[in-house]
Design a protein around this motif. Sequence first.
Motif, PDB file in Angstrom:
ATOM      1  N   ASN A  81      33.681 -14.087 -17.988  1.00  0.00           N
ATOM      2  CA  ASN A  81      34.039 -13.987 -19.391  1.00  0.00           C
ATOM      3  C   ASN A  81      34.758 -12.677 -19.697  1.00  0.00           C
ATOM      4  O   ASN A  81      34.392 -11.936 -20.611  1.00  0.00           O
ATOM      5  CB  ASN A  81      32.773 -14.155 -20.278  1.00  0.00           C
ATOM      6  CG  ASN A  81      32.095 -15.507 -20.068  1.00  0.00           C
ATOM      7  OD1 ASN A  81      30.927 -15.577 -19.665  1.00  0.00           O
ATOM      8  ND2 ASN A  81      32.805 -16.580 -20.320  1.00  0.00           N
ATOM      9  N   HIS A  82      35.789 -12.431 -18.906  1.00  0.00           N
ATOM     10  CA  HIS A  82      36.623 -11.245 -19.110  1.00  0.00           C
ATOM     11  C   HIS A  82      37.369 -11.312 -20.445  1.00  0.00           C
ATOM     12  O   HIS A  82      37.899 -12.362 -20.803  1.00  0.00           O
ATOM     13  CB  HIS A  82      37.680 -11.151 -18.003  1.00  0.00           C
ATOM     14  CG  HIS A  82      37.132 -10.930 -16.628  1.00  0.00           C
ATOM     15  ND1 HIS A  82      37.924 -10.575 -15.577  1.00  0.00           N
ATOM     16  CD2 HIS A  82      35.872 -10.993 -16.138  1.00  0.00           C
ATOM     17  CE1 HIS A  82      37.179 -10.448 -14.481  1.00  0.00           C
ATOM     18  NE2 HIS A  82      35.940 -10.706 -14.797  1.00  0.00           N
ATOM     19  N   LEU A  83      37.409 -10.179 -21.115  1.00  0.00           N
ATOM     20  CA  LEU A  83      38.291  -9.989 -22.281  1.00  0.00           C
ATOM     21  C   LEU A  83      39.291  -8.912 -21.885  1.00  0.00           C
ATOM     22  O   LEU A  83      38.932  -7.738 -21.783  1.00  0.00           O
ATOM     23  CB  LEU A  83      37.487  -9.548 -23.502  1.00  0.00           C
ATOM     24  CG  LEU A  83      36.585 -10.606 -24.140  1.00  0.00           C
ATOM     25  CD1 LEU A  83      35.641  -9.949 -25.150  1.00  0.00           C
ATOM     26  CD2 LEU A  83      37.423 -11.680 -24.826  1.00  0.00           C
ATOM     27  N   VAL A  84      40.520  -9.312 -21.634  1.00  0.00           N
ATOM     28  CA  VAL A  84      41.551  -8.380 -21.161  1.00  0.00           C
ATOM     29  C   VAL A  84      42.578  -8.165 -22.262  1.00  0.00           C
ATOM     30  O   VAL A  84      43.057  -9.123 -22.861  1.00  0.00           O
ATOM     31  CB  VAL A  84      42.237  -8.934 -19.894  1.00  0.00           C
ATOM     32  CG1 VAL A  84      43.425  -8.057 -19.494  1.00  0.00           C
ATOM     33  CG2 VAL A  84      41.237  -9.045 -18.739  1.00  0.00           C
ATOM     34  N   GLU A 132      39.139 -16.925 -23.851  1.00  0.00           N
ATOM     35  CA  GLU A 132      38.586 -15.750 -24.549  1.00  0.00           C
ATOM     36  C   GLU A 132      37.801 -16.139 -25.803  1.00  0.00           C
ATOM     37  O   GLU A 132      36.932 -15.395 -26.239  1.00  0.00           O
ATOM     38  CB  GLU A 132      39.702 -14.735 -24.832  1.00  0.00           C
ATOM     39  CG  GLU A 132      40.267 -14.210 -23.510  1.00  0.00           C
ATOM     40  CD  GLU A 132      41.063 -12.911 -23.614  1.00  0.00           C
ATOM     41  OE1 GLU A 132      41.367 -12.467 -24.737  1.00  0.00           O
ATOM     42  OE2 GLU A 132      41.376 -12.334 -22.542  1.00  0.00           O
ATOM     43  N   ASP A 151      36.877  -6.067 -20.441  1.00  0.00           N
ATOM     44  CA  ASP A 151      35.467  -6.061 -20.822  1.00  0.00           C
ATOM     45  C   ASP A 151      34.864  -7.303 -20.183  1.00  0.00           C
ATOM     46  O   ASP A 151      35.287  -8.425 -20.492  1.00  0.00           O
ATOM     47  CB  ASP A 151      35.371  -6.111 -22.347  1.00  0.00           C
ATOM     48  CG  ASP A 151      33.944  -6.117 -22.879  1.00  0.00           C
ATOM     49  OD1 ASP A 151      33.087  -6.814 -22.296  1.00  0.00           O
ATOM     50  OD2 ASP A 151      33.695  -5.449 -23.898  1.00  0.00           O
ATOM     51  N   ALA A 152      33.912  -7.123 -19.268  1.00  0.00           N
ATOM     52  CA  ALA A 152      33.333  -8.253 -18.537  1.00  0.00           C
ATOM     53  C   ALA A 152      31.818  -8.180 -18.530  1.00  0.00           C
ATOM     54  O   ALA A 152      31.233  -7.099 -18.646  1.00  0.00           O
ATOM     55  CB  ALA A 152      33.837  -8.260 -17.085  1.00  0.00           C
ATOM     56  N   GLN A 153      31.182  -9.331 -18.425  1.00  0.00           N
ATOM     57  CA  GLN A 153      29.754  -9.383 -18.144  1.00  0.00           C
ATOM     58  C   GLN A 153      29.563  -9.350 -16.630  1.00  0.00           C
ATOM     59  O   GLN A 153      30.392  -9.858 -15.888  1.00  0.00           O
ATOM     60  CB  GLN A 153      29.158 -10.687 -18.636  1.00  0.00           C
ATOM     61  CG  GLN A 153      29.363 -10.967 -20.096  1.00  0.00           C
ATOM     62  CD  GLN A 153      28.471 -12.106 -20.551  1.00  0.00           C
ATOM     63  OE1 GLN A 153      27.347 -11.881 -20.954  1.00  0.00           O
ATOM     64  NE2 GLN A 153      28.963 -13.320 -20.478  1.00  0.00           N
ATOM     65  N   TYR A 202      27.216  -5.127 -18.702  1.00  0.00           N
ATOM     66  CA  TYR A 202      28.636  -5.192 -19.053  1.00  0.00           C
ATOM     67  C   TYR A 202      29.384  -4.130 -18.264  1.00  0.00           C
ATOM     68  O   TYR A 202      28.863  -3.024 -18.057  1.00  0.00           O
ATOM     69  CB  TYR A 202      28.829  -4.942 -20.554  1.00  0.00           C
ATOM     70  CG  TYR A 202      28.132  -5.985 -21.397  1.00  0.00           C
ATOM     71  CD1 TYR A 202      28.773  -7.174 -21.731  1.00  0.00           C
ATOM     72  CD2 TYR A 202      26.813  -5.808 -21.814  1.00  0.00           C
ATOM     73  CE1 TYR A 202      28.128  -8.150 -22.478  1.00  0.00           C
ATOM     74  CE2 TYR A 202      26.159  -6.788 -22.561  1.00  0.00           C
ATOM     75  CZ  TYR A 202      26.818  -7.957 -22.884  1.00  0.00           C
ATOM     76  OH  TYR A 202      26.168  -8.926 -23.611  1.00  0.00           O
ATOM     77  N   ARG A 250      29.328 -13.542 -26.139  1.00  0.00           N
ATOM     78  CA  ARG A 250      28.932 -12.209 -26.619  1.00  0.00           C
ATOM     79  C   ARG A 250      28.251 -12.305 -27.989  1.00  0.00           C
ATOM     80  O   ARG A 250      27.253 -11.629 -28.247  1.00  0.00           O
ATOM     81  CB  ARG A 250      30.149 -11.284 -26.682  1.00  0.00           C
ATOM     82  CG  ARG A 250      30.544 -10.752 -25.280  1.00  0.00           C
ATOM     83  CD  ARG A 250      31.936 -10.175 -25.274  1.00  0.00           C
ATOM     84  NE  ARG A 250      32.321  -9.592 -23.993  1.00  0.00           N
ATOM     85  CZ  ARG A 250      32.720 -10.312 -22.926  1.00  0.00           C
ATOM     86  NH1 ARG A 250      32.759 -11.636 -22.982  1.00  0.00           N
ATOM     87  NH2 ARG A 250      33.059  -9.704 -21.801  1.00  0.00           N
ATOM     88  N   LYS A 253      49.595 -13.624 -24.755  1.00  0.00           N
ATOM     89  CA  LYS A 253      48.721 -14.319 -23.806  1.00  0.00           C
ATOM     90  C   LYS A 253      49.040 -15.803 -23.768  1.00  0.00           C
ATOM     91  O   LYS A 253      49.303 -16.397 -24.814  1.00  0.00           O
ATOM     92  CB  LYS A 253      47.270 -14.167 -24.231  1.00  0.00           C
ATOM     93  CG  LYS A 253      46.676 -12.877 -23.767  1.00  0.00           C
ATOM     94  CD  LYS A 253      45.245 -12.754 -24.229  1.00  0.00           C
ATOM     95  CE  LYS A 253      44.838 -11.293 -24.124  1.00  0.00           C
ATOM     96  NZ  LYS A 253      43.610 -11.003 -24.844  1.00  0.00           N
ATOM     97  N   ALA A 279      34.607 -16.444 -24.292  1.00  0.00           N
ATOM     98  CA  ALA A 279      34.104 -15.110 -23.961  1.00  0.00           C
ATOM     99  C   ALA A 279      33.525 -14.416 -25.196  1.00  0.00           C
ATOM    100  O   ALA A 279      32.534 -13.683 -25.115  1.00  0.00           O
ATOM    101  CB  ALA A 279      35.215 -14.261 -23.343  1.00  0.00           C
ATOM    102  N   ARG A 321      44.471 -18.904 -21.622  1.00  0.00           N
ATOM    103  CA  ARG A 321      43.726 -17.645 -21.585  1.00  0.00           C
ATOM    104  C   ARG A 321      43.134 -17.326 -22.966  1.00  0.00           C
ATOM    105  O   ARG A 321      42.005 -16.857 -23.079  1.00  0.00           O
ATOM    106  CB  ARG A 321      44.681 -16.539 -21.157  1.00  0.00           C
ATOM    107  CG  ARG A 321      44.068 -15.180 -21.150  1.00  0.00           C
ATOM    108  CD  ARG A 321      44.037 -14.613 -19.774  1.00  0.00           C
ATOM    109  NE  ARG A 321      43.055 -13.580 -19.665  1.00  0.00           N
ATOM    110  CZ  ARG A 321      42.554 -13.180 -18.512  1.00  0.00           C
ATOM    111  NH1 ARG A 321      42.912 -13.741 -17.384  1.00  0.00           N
ATOM    112  NH2 ARG A 321      41.653 -12.238 -18.476  1.00  0.00           N
ATOM    113  N   HIS A 373      22.143 -13.027 -21.282  1.00  0.00           N
ATOM    114  CA  HIS A 373      23.564 -13.232 -20.971  1.00  0.00           C
ATOM    115  C   HIS A 373      23.842 -14.722 -20.946  1.00  0.00           C
ATOM    116  O   HIS A 373      23.317 -15.443 -20.093  1.00  0.00           O
ATOM    117  CB  HIS A 373      23.960 -12.616 -19.622  1.00  0.00           C
ATOM    118  CG  HIS A 373      24.123 -11.144 -19.693  1.00  0.00           C
ATOM    119  ND1 HIS A 373      25.228 -10.547 -20.232  1.00  0.00           N
ATOM    120  CD2 HIS A 373      23.301 -10.142 -19.343  1.00  0.00           C
ATOM    121  CE1 HIS A 373      25.087  -9.236 -20.187  1.00  0.00           C
ATOM    122  NE2 HIS A 373      23.921  -8.963 -19.652  1.00  0.00           N
ATOM    123  N   THR A 395      29.656 -18.398 -18.678  1.00  0.00           N
ATOM    124  CA  THR A 395      30.336 -19.678 -18.418  1.00  0.00           C
ATOM    125  C   THR A 395      31.293 -19.501 -17.243  1.00  0.00           C
ATOM    126  O   THR A 395      31.770 -18.398 -16.969  1.00  0.00           O
ATOM    127  CB  THR A 395      31.123 -20.164 -19.650  1.00  0.00           C
ATOM    128  OG1 THR A 395      32.203 -19.269 -19.905  1.00  0.00           O
ATOM    129  CG2 THR A 395      30.233 -20.277 -20.875  1.00  0.00           C
TER     130      THR A 395
END
Lengths: 169, 169, 169
Positions: free
Chosen positions: C90-93, A18, C103-105, C139, A25, A10, A21, A14, A85, A88
């Motif tokens: 807040n994607h976790l790819v 994360e 994984d996204a909100q 989510y 959570r 990555k 991110a 990015r 939640h 951002t």
Amino acid sequence: MSTEVQAPPKIAERQIDEVTARYVRAADHRDGRAMAALFTDDAVVEIRYTGAGESELLGTVRGAEAIGHAVAGMMAPHPPLGWSHHTTFNHLVEVDGETATNDAQFVVYNVVGRARPAEGWPPDASGAQGSITPIESGYVRSRLSRVDGRWLITELVISHDLPYAFPQD
Amino acid sequence: MSTEVQAPPKIAERQIDEVTARYVRAADHRDGRAMAALFTDDAVVEIRYTGAGESELLGTVRGAEAIGHAVAGMMAPHPPLGWSHHTTFNHLVEVDGETATNDAQFVVYNVVGRARPAEGWPPDASGAQGSITPIESGYVRSRLSRVDGRWLITELVISHDLPYAFPQD
Amino acid sequence: MSTEVQAPPKIAERQIDEVTARYVRAADHRDGRAMAALFTDDAVVEIRYTGAGESELLGTVRGAEAIGHAVAGMMAPHPPLGWSHHTTFNHLVEVDGETATNDAQFVVYNVVGRARPAEGWPPDASGAQGSITPIESGYVRSRLSRVDGRWLITELVISHDLPYAFPQD
């Protein structure tokens, strides 16, 4: 013969997105361990109120361990059917070698579910039952360092738009 | 001997995301100069209402200077304890050489802080004091050109979901 | 002589973000065809309620075609002056060769425009007229495969924070 191609690592920006991110959570899950793992041992979190023009310091937490404890202990647990939640957007990330900064906007939502009546939902009920209310907003700015290949937060400043009342006030 | 590695330049899609990130900050800070710096001299901003199916033109602003003036002069200043957040999400960015497009969703929040009473917060007050209300939403679509290595907006179309009343209506 | 430089292909994480960006637009436009085009023929969508701690299955839709039909047929059409915004943050790819996860909100907003009175807006009306209300959150987690160079969703799990009432309940 495989045509599979190894995914490149990555890009740094990015990776830094994360970290945020994972921060949101951890906050929503009240997961102090997951939160502490995002910070360096000597990291500093400052909470500020900036809505009246100047920047007023509301509180400081020092060290990954204390930051984790603050999430698990100082944030109110979710009530039954409740959730939150932290979100951002519009990150501005600057990477400079092994250090970086991230400047993000945030909104926090409070989620309160409606309990399903014993006799079932009323005939006119349709869709999601409950309320979702934005309760906090502002800017969150962080400094990070790459330690053993992982980006960790060394400093985090949360600037609230709204004044903040503490129960003891 | 240094193990520092020069960070690669940001990828173009990310640079374009950050133009939008600077745009929302300039709007919220009512910073006409910062806003103007994101546009080409002959850029065009169109404001549209699309919520009734067709697309109705509400207004046009031409040129970076006029766009900056519109932010500083036409947007209402924040009241005391007030703020706003222009937020965008789910960008679709397409880069084609030295030009690009960005299609984003947006929500604007109005933030109104509660004044702290002279005698302090009431005993039941806890957390952020005030309200955060989404007041505008829609799509913002831009065209950009890379000029001397920097992405600048040449065209921006703001499509509001909600009808828009002007004070003189 | 041209100084134009061919833009490099988008990085995989960004391509995957944009699958989600197209998903939210298809949902808001009630565009079943655009939605179906994001999924593999044998994709599975699960809708769950997780707000009470455990994960309750509310419904399953199997296959790109059925998923497209669900959007066009099961989601209520927008009323006049109405719209929605499905938004994710807040994607976790994670990319692993030809497969990936995201994984996204999410927050969904309901937008209801106010009809302009025949005699025009009242003198005190200013700005956007109507309401924007967050009505769903949670989510959304997806699995994707790269098929002929395009990322397609093979599995999508929508986890709602709020309990969900179906009209027949």
